[in-house]
Design a protein around this motif. Structure first.
Motif, PDB file in Angstrom:
ATOM      1  N   ALA A 317       0.833  -1.214   0.000  1.00 16.29           N
ATOM      2  CA  ALA A 317       0.000   0.000   0.000  1.00 16.29           C
ATOM      3  C   ALA A 317       0.860   1.254   0.000  1.00 16.29           C
ATOM      4  O   ALA A 317       0.344   2.359  -0.224  1.00 16.29           O
ATOM      5  N   VAL A 318       2.161   1.127   0.209  1.00 17.41           N
ATOM      6  CA  VAL A 318       3.056   2.282   0.126  1.00 17.41           C
ATOM      7  C   VAL A 318       2.973   2.917  -1.268  1.00 17.41           C
ATOM      8  O   VAL A 318       3.183   4.125  -1.430  1.00 17.41           O
ATOM      9  N   ARG A 319       2.623   2.113  -2.274  1.00 20.81           N
ATOM     10  CA  ARG A 319       2.471   2.636  -3.641  1.00 20.81           C
ATOM     11  C   ARG A 319       1.197   3.471  -3.804  1.00 20.81           C
ATOM     12  O   ARG A 319       1.052   4.195  -4.800  1.00 20.81           O
ATOM     13  N   TYR A 409      15.790   6.796  -2.323  1.00 20.08           N
ATOM     14  CA  TYR A 409      14.676   5.879  -2.581  1.00 20.08           C
ATOM     15  C   TYR A 409      13.332   6.570  -2.371  1.00 20.08           C
ATOM     16  O   TYR A 409      13.153   7.359  -1.441  1.00 20.08           O
ATOM     17  N   ASP A 410      12.399   6.248  -3.255  1.00 14.28           N
ATOM     18  CA  ASP A 410      11.048   6.808  -3.167  1.00 14.28           C
ATOM     19  C   ASP A 410      10.196   6.044  -2.152  1.00 14.28           C
ATOM     20  O   ASP A 410       9.354   6.626  -1.475  1.00 14.28           O
ATOM     21  N   VAL A 411      10.391   4.715  -2.097  1.00 14.80           N
ATOM     22  CA  VAL A 411       9.648   3.892  -1.138  1.00 14.80           C
ATOM     23  C   VAL A 411      10.623   2.904  -0.492  1.00 14.80           C
ATOM     24  O   VAL A 411      11.567   2.433  -1.133  1.00 14.80           O
ATOM     25  N   VAL A 412      10.364   2.630   0.782  1.00 20.00           N
ATOM     26  CA  VAL A 412      11.175   1.659   1.536  1.00 20.00           C
ATOM     27  C   VAL A 412      10.221   0.729   2.278  1.00 20.00           C
ATOM     28  O   VAL A 412       9.264   1.183   2.912  1.00 20.00           O
ATOM     29  N   VAL A 413      10.479  -0.574   2.194  1.00 14.84           N
ATOM     30  CA  VAL A 413       9.753  -1.559   2.999  1.00 14.84           C
ATOM     31  C   VAL A 413      10.741  -2.152   3.990  1.00 14.84           C
ATOM     32  O   VAL A 413      11.764  -2.718   3.605  1.00 14.84           O
ATOM     33  N   HIS A 414      10.436  -1.999   5.262  1.00 16.49           N
ATOM     34  CA  HIS A 414      11.295  -2.449   6.355  1.00 16.49           C
ATOM     35  C   HIS A 414      10.543  -3.551   7.092  1.00 16.49           C
ATOM     36  O   HIS A 414       9.587  -3.301   7.806  1.00 16.49           O
ATOM     37  N   ASP A 415      10.957  -4.808   6.889  1.00 17.94           N
ATOM     38  CA  ASP A 415      10.266  -5.944   7.493  1.00 17.94           C
ATOM     39  C   ASP A 415      11.293  -6.883   8.103  1.00 17.94           C
ATOM     40  O   ASP A 415      11.798  -7.778   7.439  1.00 17.94           O
ATOM     41  N   CYS A 416      11.599  -6.680   9.365  1.00 16.92           N
ATOM     42  CA  CYS A 416      12.631  -7.470  10.048  1.00 16.92           C
ATOM     43  C   CYS A 416      12.066  -8.256  11.218  1.00 16.92           C
ATOM     44  O   CYS A 416      12.819  -8.709  12.075  1.00 16.92           O
ATOM     45  N   PHE A 417      10.735  -8.420  11.276  1.00 15.95           N
ATOM     46  CA  PHE A 417      10.138  -9.208  12.353  1.00 15.95           C
ATOM     47  C   PHE A 417      10.471 -10.673  12.149  1.00 15.95           C
ATOM     48  O   PHE A 417      10.344 -11.205  11.046  1.00 15.95           O
ATOM     49  N   GLY A 443       9.594  10.866   0.195  1.00 11.80           N
ATOM     50  CA  GLY A 443       9.504   9.407   0.179  1.00 11.80           C
ATOM     51  C   GLY A 443       8.652   8.863   1.309  1.00 11.80           C
ATOM     52  O   GLY A 443       8.317   9.563   2.275  1.00 11.80           O
ATOM     53  N   VAL A 444       8.317   7.571   1.201  1.00 11.69           N
ATOM     54  CA  VAL A 444       7.455   6.911   2.183  1.00 11.69           C
ATOM     55  C   VAL A 444       8.092   5.578   2.579  1.00 11.69           C
ATOM     56  O   VAL A 444       8.623   4.859   1.738  1.00 11.69           O
ATOM     57  N   ILE A 445       8.024   5.276   3.877  1.00 12.04           N
ATOM     58  CA  ILE A 445       8.549   4.020   4.382  1.00 12.04           C
ATOM     59  C   ILE A 445       7.422   3.216   5.013  1.00 12.04           C
ATOM     60  O   ILE A 445       6.554   3.773   5.690  1.00 12.04           O
ATOM     61  N   ALA A 446       7.398   1.898   4.745  1.00 15.31           N
ATOM     62  CA  ALA A 446       6.441   0.973   5.354  1.00 15.31           C
ATOM     63  C   ALA A 446       7.208   0.066   6.306  1.00 15.31           C
ATOM     64  O   ALA A 446       8.147  -0.622   5.898  1.00 15.31           O
ATOM     65  N   VAL A 447       6.814   0.072   7.590  1.00 16.49           N
ATOM     66  CA  VAL A 447       7.524  -0.695   8.628  1.00 16.49           C
ATOM     67  C   VAL A 447       6.571  -1.731   9.207  1.00 16.49           C
ATOM     68  O   VAL A 447       5.518  -1.384   9.754  1.00 16.49           O
ATOM     69  N   VAL A 495       1.382  -2.412  10.130  1.00 17.33           N
ATOM     70  CA  VAL A 495       2.300  -1.783   9.178  1.00 17.33           C
ATOM     71  C   VAL A 495       2.184  -0.277   9.354  1.00 17.33           C
ATOM     72  O   VAL A 495       1.104   0.303   9.203  1.00 17.33           O
ATOM     73  N   PHE A 496       3.308   0.354   9.731  1.00 19.87           N
ATOM     74  CA  PHE A 496       3.373   1.808   9.882  1.00 19.87           C
ATOM     75  C   PHE A 496       3.850   2.421   8.576  1.00 19.87           C
ATOM     76  O   PHE A 496       4.872   2.000   8.023  1.00 19.87           O
TER      77      PHE A 496
END
Length: 606
Positions: A317-319, A409-417, A443-447, A495-496
């Motif tokens: 959904a960051v897109r 970067y325009d978008v970042v997905v951070h998924d380290c769980f 830019g937008v980041i999704a965590v 997801v933040f």
């Protein structure tokens, strides 16, 4: 006089070497034992009382009567040779208590404690004074150093070999003592010598049978495999098992029952690292696409379905952010993925024509995503197999030095769980500030984060993100609506979405092109507005007051995220036992809460 002095020196040196050997062997065993049960109990529950068991067994050995050295060695050798079996079977049955405290504690008591007790007894038998000095110097606690060496050399799958080797050494020394004692006895005879040799050899024969006979081996896969392995007792197939940085990385499949019986869990391909489920997809008859579009395939041409976890799709959904210039134009040119998993988000970005950079700490995870989960080639210089903290810091230095090759970067997905928690060094304010430097100004980041909304860890993650980026919105991935009570009592995925942009974040409605012919994407992305979590729903409202906010902002110098996550790690462990059948728990150590994702959102599938 000189001869007596040399003899005393040699005896002292031999005692010192013997005690050091026992101490090193015990630390080696404890390290191997720890890594062998972590896939079943996870790291936090395993380590909670492991140190207490070691110290209690040590203290008990110091105050109880000692057997002879030969008897201790015989018992110790047998315990070590049985360790691959006892650690597995006792662990499996203890896990069925479904208690993250007592289940590993029972296993420690029956497997670890006896080995510690007899090892310390042996050291005390050799030289009580010297043994006490060595124990006081904490020589038995070499576990952290050995664990680091194990990780660096990818030795996690060699635990059974270590158990067997230590057991054989003990029995060999036992045999040598018995034979040497027979030769120097007051009444040596050929019959006594033969009996002594036979008594010494029998344990070694037992060791060989235990190690070499397939019927007597531990049921765990102890070596890396490259050819598929099918379980003879359960519809399970292991496609690949690789020793790597984060443990043994396994790609497996739960197949439909051969007899056609009903089971709630089948037709799944999953990716696992030690205790952590990194993701998975539906396979076989569960593969379905919108408009009967040809599905994604792995490198061998096998069709792959939707993700078993909806959180990976929610990240996309960051897109949909349309409050930034790039979002309004739909011009997201560069994406960064931190924590690859099976590559669901990375593949989606590639299909949308976004150049994607991947940072993943474990090379085996990347290889598995490429080979078994259909991850497309990201292209040259777009894959970095290292810890994200150092990589982001070096990229910040490149940006600040105005290096022309440095990408923003325009978008970042951070998924380290992973396995009930997240690495705290990737959630500190310093890390987010570094990451913000390599992010576009709009830019937008999704965590991705999983836990209870009322927990300190959830509050800390949000507070730190808000401090770093200024604005965030949060969404959950549940298929059905969640009550306020469930928000605070259930373990959920959040997801933040955050941005340093001064414009408040908004999301456009999802359209057909966003779904990529996926039923799951259509269901999750089209219902984004129903998934939002207000900041005031995350913990106590007092978090947002200036007086208490400092408690929750995570810094490198003050980061208690791992401590706060302990309770949630236990909760995650219990959830896994509630959601997964016992037999698949023993074989797979799978994750929780994924079956509904496809069934609910794909109920209109053909």
């Amino acid at each position: 006089m000189s001869t007596n002095s040399e003899s005393a020196t040699w005896t002292s040196a031999r005692s010192s070497l013997s005690i050091l050997a026992v101490s090193l062997g015990l630390s080696l065993f404890t390290t191997a034992y720890e890594s062998s049960v972590i896939p079943l109990f996870a790291r936090v529950p395993t380590l909670k009382y492991l140190g207490h068991v070691v110290h209690t067994s040590t203290a008990f050995a110091l105050i109880t009567p000692k057997l002879s050295s030969s008897k201790i060695l015989l018992i110790l050798g047998c315990l070590l040779l049985l360790a691959p079996h006892t650690s597995y079977w006792i662990g499996v049955h203890a896990a069925r208590f479904k208690d993250p405290i007592y289940s590993p504690l029972v296993t420690h008591a029956f497997v670890l404690a006896p080995v510690v007790y007899f090892s310390v007894s042996l050291a005390m038998k050799v030289d009580p004074t010297l043994a006490l000095i060595v124990l006081a110097a904490n020589a038995l606690q070499l576990r952290p150093l050995l664990a680091l060496i194990f990780s660096a050399l990818s030795l996690d799958a060699s635990n059974n070999v270590i158990f067997a080797a230590l057991g054989c050494v003990c029995l060999a020394v036992y045999g040598w003592i018995k034979i040497d004692g027979g030769r120097h006895s007051a009444h040596p005879s050929a019959q006594n010598t033969r009996s002594t040799v036979a008594l010494s050899v029998i344990p070694l024969v037992f060791a060989a049978l235990l190690s070499l006979n397939p019927a007597l081996r531990s049921p765990t896969l102890v070596d890396s495999i490259v050819a598929p392995y099918s379980s003879p007792t359960y519809p399970l197939r292991i496609l690949n098992s690789t020793q790597s940085k984060t443990g043994v990385v396994v790609v497996g499949e739960i197949l439909p029952p051969a007899d056609g019986s009903s089971t709630p869990l089948h037709s799944i391909r999953y990716l696992r690292a030690s205790h952590s489920l990194l993701g998975g997809v539906w396979i076989g008859d569960e593969v379905a696409t919108l408009d009967s579009f040809p599905p994604l395939t792995d490198q061998y041409g096998a069709p792959l379905g939707d993700s078993i976890y909806s959180a990976f799709v929610l990240q996309e959904a960051v897109r949909l952010v349309n409050s930034t210039p790039q979002g309004r134009k739909g011009e997201f040119n560069h994406a960064l993925i931190i924590g690859l998993g099976t590559g669901i988000s990375a593949n989606a970005f590639a299909q949308h024509g976004i150049a994607t950079t991947i940072v993943e700490i474990d090379p085996a995870v990347y290889d598995a995503a490429r080979q078994y989960f259909g991850l497309s080639d990201p292209g040259p210089n777009n894959v970095f197999l290292q810890d994200a903290r150092g990589w982001v810091r070096s990229r910040r230095a490149m940006v600040e030095a105005e290096d022309p090759s440095a990408i923003k970067y325009d978008v970042v997905v951070h998924d380290c769980f992973s396995g009930g928690g997240v690495p705290e060094h990737l959630f500190s304010i310093e890390f987010w500030n570094d990451l913000k430097t390599i992010l576009s100004p709009e830019g937008v980041i999704a965590v991705n984060f999983a836990g209870k909304l009322a927990s300190d860890s959830s509050q800390a993650v949000l507070a730190t993100l808000l401090r770093a980026f200024g604005q965030c919105r949060a969404f959950h991935d549940h298929v059905e609506p969640i009550s306020q009570e469930q928000f605070h009592s259930h373990f959920i995925n959040i997801v933040f979405f955050c941005s340093p942009s001064p414009t408040p974040l908004t999301f456009r409605p999802a359209v057909k092109e966003d779904y990529l012919h996926s039923y799951l994407r259509r269901h999750i992305l089209s219902s984004l507005d129903k998934r939002e979590i207000r900041h005031t729903q995350i913990g106590d409202n007092s978090i947002w007051s200036a007086a208490t906010e400092e408690k929750f902002v995570l810094t490198d110098a003050h980061n208690t995220l791992n401590t706060w996550q302990e309770g949630e790690a236990f909760e995650h462990w219990k959830l896994m036992r509630e959601m997964v059948p016992d037999v698949s728990l023993c074989l797979l150590m799978l994750g929780n809460g994924f079956k509904f994702n496809f069934r609910k959102c794909g109920e209109q599938a053909p």
